[in-house]
Design an enzyme around this catalytic site. Sequence first.
Site, PDB file in Angstrom:
ATOM      1  N   HIS A 177       2.721   3.988  13.003  1.00 23.76           N
ATOM      2  CA  HIS A 177       1.687   5.036  13.072  1.00 23.76           C
ATOM      3  C   HIS A 177       2.083   6.183  13.996  1.00 23.76           C
ATOM      4  O   HIS A 177       1.209   6.897  14.497  1.00 23.76           O
ATOM      5  CB  HIS A 177       0.311   4.472  13.459  1.00 23.76           C
ATOM      6  CG  HIS A 177      -0.293   3.642  12.354  1.00 23.76           C
ATOM      7  ND1 HIS A 177      -1.621   3.269  12.327  1.00 23.76           N
ATOM      8  CD2 HIS A 177       0.253   3.117  11.230  1.00 23.76           C
ATOM      9  CE1 HIS A 177      -1.851   2.548  11.237  1.00 23.76           C
ATOM     10  NE2 HIS A 177      -0.716   2.437  10.559  1.00 23.76           N
ATOM     11  N   ASP A 220       5.674   2.896   7.175  1.00 22.46           N
ATOM     12  CA  ASP A 220       4.438   2.152   6.915  1.00 22.46           C
ATOM     13  C   ASP A 220       3.676   2.956   5.850  1.00 22.46           C
ATOM     14  O   ASP A 220       3.045   3.953   6.174  1.00 22.46           O
ATOM     15  CB  ASP A 220       3.608   2.029   8.192  1.00 22.46           C
ATOM     16  CG  ASP A 220       2.233   1.434   7.953  1.00 22.46           C
ATOM     17  OD1 ASP A 220       1.987   0.905   6.862  1.00 22.46           O
ATOM     18  OD2 ASP A 220       1.390   1.505   8.878  1.00 22.46           O
ATOM     19  N   GLU A 263      -5.324   1.469   2.094  1.00 21.10           N
ATOM     20  CA  GLU A 263      -5.145   0.317   2.995  1.00 21.10           C
ATOM     21  C   GLU A 263      -5.468   0.706   4.422  1.00 21.10           C
ATOM     22  O   GLU A 263      -6.093  -0.039   5.170  1.00 21.10           O
ATOM     23  CB  GLU A 263      -3.703  -0.202   2.909  1.00 21.10           C
ATOM     24  CG  GLU A 263      -3.454  -1.524   3.635  1.00 21.10           C
ATOM     25  CD  GLU A 263      -3.057  -1.385   5.112  1.00 21.10           C
ATOM     26  OE1 GLU A 263      -3.034  -2.399   5.818  1.00 21.10           O
ATOM     27  OE2 GLU A 263      -2.791  -0.246   5.570  1.00 21.10           O
ATOM     28  N   GLU A 264      -5.030   1.910   4.796  1.00 18.67           N
ATOM     29  CA  GLU A 264      -5.131   2.334   6.204  1.00 18.67           C
ATOM     30  C   GLU A 264      -6.570   2.550   6.659  1.00 18.67           C
ATOM     31  O   GLU A 264      -6.825   2.690   7.843  1.00 18.67           O
ATOM     32  CB  GLU A 264      -4.309   3.612   6.439  1.00 18.67           C
ATOM     33  CG  GLU A 264      -2.805   3.445   6.226  1.00 18.67           C
ATOM     34  CD  GLU A 264      -2.114   2.580   7.290  1.00 18.67           C
ATOM     35  OE1 GLU A 264      -2.803   2.101   8.209  1.00 18.67           O
ATOM     36  OE2 GLU A 264      -0.897   2.393   7.183  1.00 18.67           O
ATOM     37  N   HIS A 266       0.836  -1.200   0.000  1.00 15.50           N
ATOM     38  CA  HIS A 266       0.000   0.000   0.000  1.00 15.50           C
ATOM     39  C   HIS A 266       0.870   1.247   0.000  1.00 15.50           C
ATOM     40  O   HIS A 266       1.919   1.297   0.636  1.00 15.50           O
ATOM     41  CB  HIS A 266      -1.009  -0.004   1.149  1.00 15.50           C
ATOM     42  CG  HIS A 266      -0.494   0.223   2.540  1.00 15.50           C
ATOM     43  ND1 HIS A 266      -0.342   1.474   3.071  1.00 15.50           N
ATOM     44  CD2 HIS A 266      -0.125  -0.633   3.531  1.00 15.50           C
ATOM     45  CE1 HIS A 266       0.085   1.380   4.325  1.00 15.50           C
ATOM     46  NE2 HIS A 266       0.236   0.102   4.628  1.00 15.50           N
TER      47      HIS A 266
HETATM   48 CO    CO Z   1      -0.425   1.276   8.784  1.00 15.90          CO
HETATM   49 ZN    ZN Z   2       0.773  -0.595   6.552  1.00 16.22          ZN
END
Ligand code: CO
Ligand code: ZN
Length: 334
Positions: A303, A164, A194-195, A62
């Site tokens: 995150h 990420d 994706e998140e 992603h």
């Molecule tokens: Co993430």
């Molecule tokens: Zn991720």
Amino acid sequence: MKDILARISQTFGPSGREEQIRSQLIKELTALDRDLQLKTDALGNLIATKPGGEKRLLLAAHMDEIALLVTHIDDHGFLRFAPVGGHDPKILLGAKVVFANGTAGTIGREKLKDKEDLKMDKLFIDIGAASRAEAEENCPIGSMAVFAPHFSPQGNCIIGKALDNRAGCTLLLEVIRNLPAVDYQIDFVFTVQEEVGLRGARTAAYQLQPDLAIAVDVTCTGDTPEAPVMAVELGKGPAIKVKDRSLISHPQVKNRLEETAKLLGIPYQLEILERGGTDAGSIHLAREGIPSGVISLPARYVHSPAEIIDYRDLKNAALLLCSFLQHKDLFPAL
Ligand code: CO
Ligand code: ZN
């Protein structure tokens, strides 16, 4: 690979607003000059296809990152926001954020009666605006902010924002750079959203109809002081996913990834992530079901504004995936 990660991790790309990161990835793909067919689908997924035989492999990473969405602007120009993806108010406080147009802001909070009261609705973004009008002009309702860009390679580690999953995107680019000759089609997909619920991957899997799918993403570790128990550590190699909240990896896919790592002497770890999921979670449920697995990059402070990965894990993950592509029975016998 570090230069690519530095560029793409610092590019703006919140869920649903992936235009900037997608154009940067197109630039990186073009520079690699591997003659892939590029396509952007209706949701914004970027698909790079290497045509081959009848069988199809989908590799997904992603490209979106978590963000804050402006929901309200007060008379003094302070911005209230809603989370886009998984945010913790305790981590947001004091963070610097930036908008698509470069406007920067700091996250402040209201006076709290009790420290436990630190909820998202007590926070605001301060862009130093003198008035509501000034704030509206730069950061209107509906605009999104992400953690401010920075990038520090330090020893074996890399500290940055949006590792990420720009680390996963970098991994796919590295696989493309070293792409072995294979007798099947590979669709590399840089997915959107994706998140916010593995959304881009769902439509990508439907349209591409793969026979096998591997997602690459970061995972958490259990190696910081009093961390939740987890048998994954930074620097101990890529993690082969056994299970997370969205997926139980297909046993043949997981086993073949392990066999490949053992055969080549690549260090690896087995991952069971008790919270969170990744693109493979929606891919494996597409159509009649798609055997799927995941290669994860161990990351600390996922995150947060300053995530940490180990560069050796990234290199070993790329080596593992490249070697896996050459496995003699890659596609599960169904
Ligand atoms: Co993430
Ligand atoms: Zn991720």
